[in-house]
Design a protein around this motif. Structure first.
Motif, PDB file in Angstrom:
ATOM      1  N   ALA A 106     -26.441   8.230 -39.443  1.00  0.00           N
ATOM      2  CA  ALA A 106     -26.439   7.834 -40.845  1.00  0.00           C
ATOM      3  C   ALA A 106     -25.849   6.443 -41.018  1.00  0.00           C
ATOM      4  O   ALA A 106     -26.372   5.634 -41.779  1.00  0.00           O
ATOM      5  N   VAL A 107     -24.781   6.144 -40.283  1.00  0.00           N
ATOM      6  CA  VAL A 107     -24.122   4.849 -40.401  1.00  0.00           C
ATOM      7  C   VAL A 107     -25.023   3.719 -39.916  1.00  0.00           C
ATOM      8  O   VAL A 107     -25.106   2.669 -40.540  1.00  0.00           O
ATOM      9  N   ILE A 108     -25.758   3.947 -38.833  1.00  0.00           N
ATOM     10  CA  ILE A 108     -26.591   2.865 -38.297  1.00  0.00           C
ATOM     11  C   ILE A 108     -27.988   2.865 -38.891  1.00  0.00           C
ATOM     12  O   ILE A 108     -28.830   2.066 -38.525  1.00  0.00           O
ATOM     13  N   GLY A 109     -28.263   3.808 -39.827  1.00  0.00           N
ATOM     14  CA  GLY A 109     -29.540   3.776 -40.526  1.00  0.00           C
ATOM     15  C   GLY A 109     -30.669   4.476 -39.805  1.00  0.00           C
ATOM     16  O   GLY A 109     -31.829   4.187 -40.057  1.00  0.00           O
ATOM     17  N   CYS A 110     -30.374   5.405 -38.933  1.00  0.00           N
ATOM     18  CA  CYS A 110     -31.408   6.095 -38.177  1.00  0.00           C
ATOM     19  C   CYS A 110     -31.602   7.528 -38.656  1.00  0.00           C
ATOM     20  O   CYS A 110     -32.065   8.370 -37.913  1.00  0.00           O
ATOM     21  N   ASP A 111     -31.264   7.826 -39.894  1.00  0.00           N
ATOM     22  CA  ASP A 111     -31.351   9.198 -40.374  1.00  0.00           C
ATOM     23  C   ASP A 111     -32.761   9.592 -40.798  1.00  0.00           C
ATOM     24  O   ASP A 111     -33.024  10.742 -41.059  1.00  0.00           O
ATOM     25  N   SER A 112     -33.689   8.668 -40.871  1.00  0.00           N
ATOM     26  CA  SER A 112     -35.061   8.980 -41.240  1.00  0.00           C
ATOM     27  C   SER A 112     -35.884   9.180 -39.976  1.00  0.00           C
ATOM     28  O   SER A 112     -36.079   8.263 -39.193  1.00  0.00           O
ATOM     29  N   ALA A 113     -36.341  10.389 -39.781  1.00  0.00           N
ATOM     30  CA  ALA A 113     -37.096  10.723 -38.581  1.00  0.00           C
ATOM     31  C   ALA A 113     -38.546  10.283 -38.713  1.00  0.00           C
ATOM     32  O   ALA A 113     -39.088  10.194 -39.795  1.00  0.00           O
ATOM     33  N   GLU A 114     -39.155  10.033 -37.603  1.00  0.00           N
ATOM     34  CA  GLU A 114     -40.586   9.756 -37.531  1.00  0.00           C
ATOM     35  C   GLU A 114     -41.303  11.103 -37.561  1.00  0.00           C
ATOM     36  O   GLU A 114     -40.867  12.051 -36.934  1.00  0.00           O
ATOM     37  N   PRO A 115     -42.400  11.215 -38.314  1.00  0.00           N
ATOM     38  CA  PRO A 115     -43.125  12.491 -38.300  1.00  0.00           C
ATOM     39  C   PRO A 115     -43.595  12.839 -36.886  1.00  0.00           C
ATOM     40  O   PRO A 115     -43.862  11.946 -36.073  1.00  0.00           O
ATOM     41  N   PRO A 116     -43.711  14.136 -36.584  1.00  0.00           N
ATOM     42  CA  PRO A 116     -44.261  14.531 -35.288  1.00  0.00           C
ATOM     43  C   PRO A 116     -45.662  13.928 -35.122  1.00  0.00           C
ATOM     44  O   PRO A 116     -46.363  13.691 -36.110  1.00  0.00           O
ATOM     45  N   ALA A 121     -52.040   7.621 -40.717  1.00  0.00           N
ATOM     46  CA  ALA A 121     -52.302   6.185 -40.625  1.00  0.00           C
ATOM     47  C   ALA A 121     -52.124   5.544 -41.994  1.00  0.00           C
ATOM     48  O   ALA A 121     -52.675   6.018 -42.990  1.00  0.00           O
ATOM     49  N   GLY A 122     -51.329   4.498 -42.032  1.00  0.00           N
ATOM     50  CA  GLY A 122     -51.106   3.766 -43.273  1.00  0.00           C
ATOM     51  C   GLY A 122     -50.082   4.389 -44.203  1.00  0.00           C
ATOM     52  O   GLY A 122     -49.772   3.822 -45.240  1.00  0.00           O
ATOM     53  N   GLY A 123     -49.546   5.560 -43.857  1.00  0.00           N
ATOM     54  CA  GLY A 123     -48.543   6.201 -44.703  1.00  0.00           C
ATOM     55  C   GLY A 123     -47.186   5.542 -44.543  1.00  0.00           C
ATOM     56  O   GLY A 123     -46.807   5.149 -43.447  1.00  0.00           O
ATOM     57  N   ASP A 124     -46.458   5.415 -45.636  1.00  0.00           N
ATOM     58  CA  ASP A 124     -45.140   4.787 -45.635  1.00  0.00           C
ATOM     59  C   ASP A 124     -44.143   5.773 -46.233  1.00  0.00           C
ATOM     60  O   ASP A 124     -44.205   6.064 -47.435  1.00  0.00           O
ATOM     61  N   ALA A 181     -53.871   6.945 -51.714  1.00  0.00           N
ATOM     62  CA  ALA A 181     -52.864   6.137 -51.009  1.00  0.00           C
ATOM     63  C   ALA A 181     -51.459   6.671 -51.295  1.00  0.00           C
ATOM     64  O   ALA A 181     -50.632   6.760 -50.381  1.00  0.00           O
ATOM     65  N   GLN A 182     -51.191   7.030 -52.538  1.00  0.00           N
ATOM     66  CA  GLN A 182     -49.884   7.581 -52.878  1.00  0.00           C
ATOM     67  C   GLN A 182     -49.662   8.927 -52.192  1.00  0.00           C
ATOM     68  O   GLN A 182     -48.569   9.203 -51.698  1.00  0.00           O
ATOM     69  N   ASP A 216     -48.601   8.434 -48.663  1.00  0.00           N
ATOM     70  CA  ASP A 216     -47.192   8.049 -48.566  1.00  0.00           C
ATOM     71  C   ASP A 216     -46.277   9.256 -48.803  1.00  0.00           C
ATOM     72  O   ASP A 216     -45.304   9.462 -48.066  1.00  0.00           O
ATOM     73  N   ILE A 217     -46.575  10.047 -49.817  1.00  0.00           N
ATOM     74  CA  ILE A 217     -45.759  11.231 -50.102  1.00  0.00           C
ATOM     75  C   ILE A 217     -45.803  12.192 -48.923  1.00  0.00           C
ATOM     76  O   ILE A 217     -44.769  12.708 -48.492  1.00  0.00           O
ATOM     77  N   ALA A 218     -46.989  12.438 -48.394  1.00  0.00           N
ATOM     78  CA  ALA A 218     -47.127  13.330 -47.236  1.00  0.00           C
ATOM     79  C   ALA A 218     -46.345  12.795 -46.047  1.00  0.00           C
ATOM     80  O   ALA A 218     -45.669  13.552 -45.342  1.00  0.00           O
ATOM     81  N   THR A 219     -46.408  11.490 -45.822  1.00  0.00           N
ATOM     82  CA  THR A 219     -45.664  10.887 -44.720  1.00  0.00           C
ATOM     83  C   THR A 219     -44.177  11.162 -44.879  1.00  0.00           C
ATOM     84  O   THR A 219     -43.496  11.531 -43.913  1.00  0.00           O
ATOM     85  N   TYR A 220     -43.647  11.015 -46.092  1.00  0.00           N
ATOM     86  CA  TYR A 220     -42.230  11.309 -46.314  1.00  0.00           C
ATOM     87  C   TYR A 220     -41.947  12.792 -46.028  1.00  0.00           C
ATOM     88  O   TYR A 220     -40.997  13.119 -45.308  1.00  0.00           O
TER      89      TYR A 220
END
Length: 119
Positions: free
Chosen positions: A10-20, A26-29, A106-107, A110-114
């Motif tokens: 959390a401190v170094i900003g790595c708390d957001s995981a990459e989806p499996p 593709a293109g999701g943010d 597109a939205q 992005d939501i699905a990616t999150y």
């Protein structure tokens, strides 16, 4: 994961995981998706990790979402189903309580990616 390790991430900003890999879109943010979840007020109905105030109890909690195998108890939880669901859930399941919020493709990507970063 140890509490110390989680705190360090959390401190170094790595708390957001990459989806499996099988759930990557593709293109999701994920960050845009997180912002869109707040914009559309998804937390009024759902409890959602990482979204301040998302404590709704009308819809199911979206905790550890990437680990869920089914979407709405009806179909496999994979991008080819989740994206259309986010765009227009009543078109896929007329009895659902999930409204059509006017989310664009597109939205929805992005939501699905999150959501797929959760769990």
């Amino acid at each position: 994961m140890s509490l110390l390790f989680a705190a360090c991430l959390a401190v170094i900003g790595c708390d957001s995981a990459e989806p499996p890999a099988h759930l990557r879109i593709a293109g999701g943010d994920a960050e845009r998706g997180r912002q869109l979840i707040r914009y559309y007020g998804c937390g009024a109905c759902h409890r959602i990790e990482g979204i301040q105030g998302a404590r709704g109890v009308v819809g199911p909690p979206l905790l550890d979402y990437a680990q869920r195998t089914m979407l709405a108890g009806r179909m496999p939880n994979v991008p080819r189903n989740l994206i259309p669901w986010l765009i227009d859930a009543p078109a896929l399941a007329p009895q659902t309580g999930m409204p059509n919020l006017g989310v664009s493709e597109a939205q929805a990507r992005d939501i699905a990616t999150y959501l797929y970063t959760l769990g």
